[in-house]
Motif scaffolding. Structure first.
Motif, PDB file in Angstrom:
ATOM      1  N   GLY A   1       0.813  -1.200   0.000  1.00  0.00           N
ATOM      2  CA  GLY A   1       0.000   0.000   0.000  1.00  0.00           C
ATOM      3  C   GLY A   1       0.848   1.252   0.000  1.00  0.00           C
ATOM      4  N   ALA A   2       0.209   2.370   0.342  1.00  0.00           N
ATOM      5  CA  ALA A   2       0.902   3.656   0.434  1.00  0.00           C
ATOM      6  C   ALA A   2       0.543   4.280   1.766  1.00  0.00           C
ATOM      7  N   GLY A   3       1.553   4.672   2.535  1.00  0.00           N
ATOM      8  CA  GLY A   3       1.271   5.278   3.825  1.00  0.00           C
ATOM      9  C   GLY A   3       0.583   4.298   4.761  1.00  0.00           C
ATOM     10  N   GLY A   4      -0.432   4.778   5.484  1.00  0.00           N
ATOM     11  CA  GLY A   4      -1.138   3.934   6.444  1.00  0.00           C
ATOM     12  C   GLY A   4      -2.473   3.440   5.936  1.00  0.00           C
ATOM     13  N   TRP A   5      -3.248   2.855   6.834  1.00  0.00           N
ATOM     14  CA  TRP A   5      -4.481   2.159   6.481  1.00  0.00           C
ATOM     15  C   TRP A   5      -5.545   3.088   5.906  1.00  0.00           C
TER      16      TRP A   5
ATOM     17  N   CYS B   1       4.616   4.175  18.852  1.00  0.00           N
ATOM     18  CA  CYS B   1       4.297   3.055  17.959  1.00  0.00           C
ATOM     19  C   CYS B   1       3.249   2.111  18.548  1.00  0.00           C
ATOM     20  N   ILE B   2       3.176   1.998  19.878  1.00  0.00           N
ATOM     21  CA  ILE B   2       2.173   1.101  20.464  1.00  0.00           C
ATOM     22  C   ILE B   2       0.770   1.591  20.121  1.00  0.00           C
ATOM     23  N   ASN B   3       0.521   2.854  20.368  1.00  0.00           N
ATOM     24  CA  ASN B   3      -0.786   3.435  20.060  1.00  0.00           C
ATOM     25  C   ASN B   3      -1.116   3.305  18.580  1.00  0.00           C
ATOM     26  N   HIS B   4      -0.180   3.668  17.714  1.00  0.00           N
ATOM     27  CA  HIS B   4      -0.427   3.614  16.276  1.00  0.00           C
ATOM     28  C   HIS B   4      -0.654   2.182  15.802  1.00  0.00           C
ATOM     29  N   ALA B   5       0.121   1.235  16.351  1.00  0.00           N
ATOM     30  CA  ALA B   5      -0.009  -0.161  15.934  1.00  0.00           C
ATOM     31  C   ALA B   5      -1.353  -0.743  16.355  1.00  0.00           C
ATOM     32  N   LEU B   6      -1.751  -0.511  17.605  1.00  0.00           N
ATOM     33  CA  LEU B   6      -3.009  -1.079  18.088  1.00  0.00           C
ATOM     34  C   LEU B   6      -4.209  -0.449  17.397  1.00  0.00           C
ATOM     35  N   LEU B   7      -4.141   0.860  17.130  1.00  0.00           N
ATOM     36  CA  LEU B   7      -5.236   1.513  16.418  1.00  0.00           C
ATOM     37  C   LEU B   7      -5.345   0.987  14.983  1.00  0.00           C
TER      38      LEU B   7
ATOM     39  N   ALA C   1      -4.343  -1.991  13.849  1.00  0.00           N
ATOM     40  CA  ALA C   1      -4.862  -3.365  13.913  1.00  0.00           C
ATOM     41  C   ALA C   1      -6.365  -3.356  14.184  1.00  0.00           C
ATOM     42  N   GLU C   2      -6.799  -2.463  15.049  1.00  0.00           N
ATOM     43  CA  GLU C   2      -8.225  -2.360  15.353  1.00  0.00           C
ATOM     44  C   GLU C   2      -9.017  -1.959  14.106  1.00  0.00           C
ATOM     45  N   ALA C   3      -8.501  -1.010  13.347  1.00  0.00           N
ATOM     46  CA  ALA C   3      -9.187  -0.564  12.133  1.00  0.00           C
ATOM     47  C   ALA C   3      -9.259  -1.681  11.100  1.00  0.00           C
ATOM     48  N   ILE C   4      -8.169  -2.436  10.955  1.00  0.00           N
ATOM     49  CA  ILE C   4      -8.149  -3.546   9.996  1.00  0.00           C
ATOM     50  C   ILE C   4      -9.218  -4.575  10.357  1.00  0.00           C
ATOM     51  N   ARG C   5      -9.277  -4.929  11.614  1.00  0.00           N
ATOM     52  CA  ARG C   5     -10.266  -5.923  12.051  1.00  0.00           C
ATOM     53  C   ARG C   5     -11.684  -5.375  11.968  1.00  0.00           C
TER      54      ARG C   5
ATOM     55  N   LEU D   1     -11.104  -7.699   8.122  1.00  0.00           N
ATOM     56  CA  LEU D   1      -9.930  -8.429   7.648  1.00  0.00           C
ATOM     57  C   LEU D   1      -9.084  -8.922   8.815  1.00  0.00           C
ATOM     58  N   THR D   2      -8.170  -9.818   8.498  1.00  0.00           N
ATOM     59  CA  THR D   2      -7.293 -10.422   9.498  1.00  0.00           C
ATOM     60  C   THR D   2      -5.906  -9.795   9.431  1.00  0.00           C
ATOM     61  N   VAL D   3      -5.346  -9.501  10.603  1.00  0.00           N
ATOM     62  CA  VAL D   3      -3.929  -9.133  10.669  1.00  0.00           C
ATOM     63  C   VAL D   3      -3.156 -10.449  10.654  1.00  0.00           C
TER      64      VAL D   3
END
Length: 235
Positions: A119-123, A154-160, A162-166, A170-172
């Motif tokens: 992809g490009a950038g973030g979700w 990075c913890i906040n950004h990663a968990l957010l 993953a939450e958006a993906i789910r 979709l599956t992480v």
């Protein structure tokens, strides 16, 4: 057709998605798997005698096993190094999720065990006024590989992310911790421990920062079995 296809996203821009994608491709090749990859939209392309080319797309081409024309790997090349929807507007073009879906499905017909779509950038990076880039993997119904940079926040950004993906259904499928520069974050081990305990997806590896890029060395730090299944037996 490609047996396993994944979308590679980051928690932000400039987190190392292309480097991680190339390392996954190299690791798969080391396991004797056939691979293809694409970066459907790339901004920040450079003019060459053969047209606009993007260094990230070229890196994917270097490390996937199958030989494809550049236009299949990066069908939409944009020159300005800015957000894709803005770059497309400046170039007089319109990005649409359905077109990207069609391009991806075409490449998914190639015989390979693994396909990556970077992809490009973030979700939630926009494609246009109505759609974000996440619409592509949603329409394809594929798993997502996340790239998490080891830096403050990075913890906040990663968990957010993953939450958006789910939330989007979709599956992480896995995540990779990456050091995008030489800065060593404070309490790195504690951060990694927390992410491994709370991401709800396998950590595929922790990649070091290297003063000179060495995809083979980075690939050696990865375990991609969660993505490709059991390794092929050695004949």
């Amino acid at each position: 057709m490609a047996r396993r296809t994944y979308f590679v996203t980051g928690t932000d821009t400039e987190v190392g998605k292309s480097v991680v994608s190339a390392a996954i491709l190299k690791k798969a090749a080391d396991l004797s798997l056939r691979t293809v990859a694409m970066k459907p939209v790339a901004s920040g392309c450079e003019q060459t005698p053969d047209g606009l080319k993007n260094e990230d797309a070229l890196l994917l081409m270097e490390h996937m096993t199958e030989v494809l024309p550049y236009e299949q790997v990066n069908p939409i090349a944009l020159e300005p190094a800015i957000a894709p929807h803005v770059a497309a507007k400046q170039a007089g073009r319109q990005l649409a999720a359905q077109r990207l879906v069609g391009l991806a499905r075409g490449l998914m017909m190639k015989p390979a065990e693994l396909m990556l779509i970077e992809g490009a950038g973030g979700w939630r990076v926009p494609l246009n006024e109505r759609e974000t880039y996440s619409r592509l993997p949603i329409e394809l119904g594929i798993g997502v590989v996340m790239v998490v940079p080891l830096r403050l926040g990075c913890i906040n950004h990663a968990l957010l992310t993953a939450e958006a993906i789910r939330h989007d259904g979709l599956t992480v499928a896995g995540w990779v911790a990456n050091r995008p520069d030489e800065t060593v974050m404070s309490c790195e081990e504690e951060t990694l421990d927390y992410l491994k305990a709370h991401m709800g997806a396998p950590c595929l590896g922790v990649l070091p920062w290297l003063p000179k890029l060495d995809i083979g060395k980075l690939a050696s730090q990865l375990d991609i079995q969660p993505l490709v299944g059991k390794p092929h037996p050695v004949v």
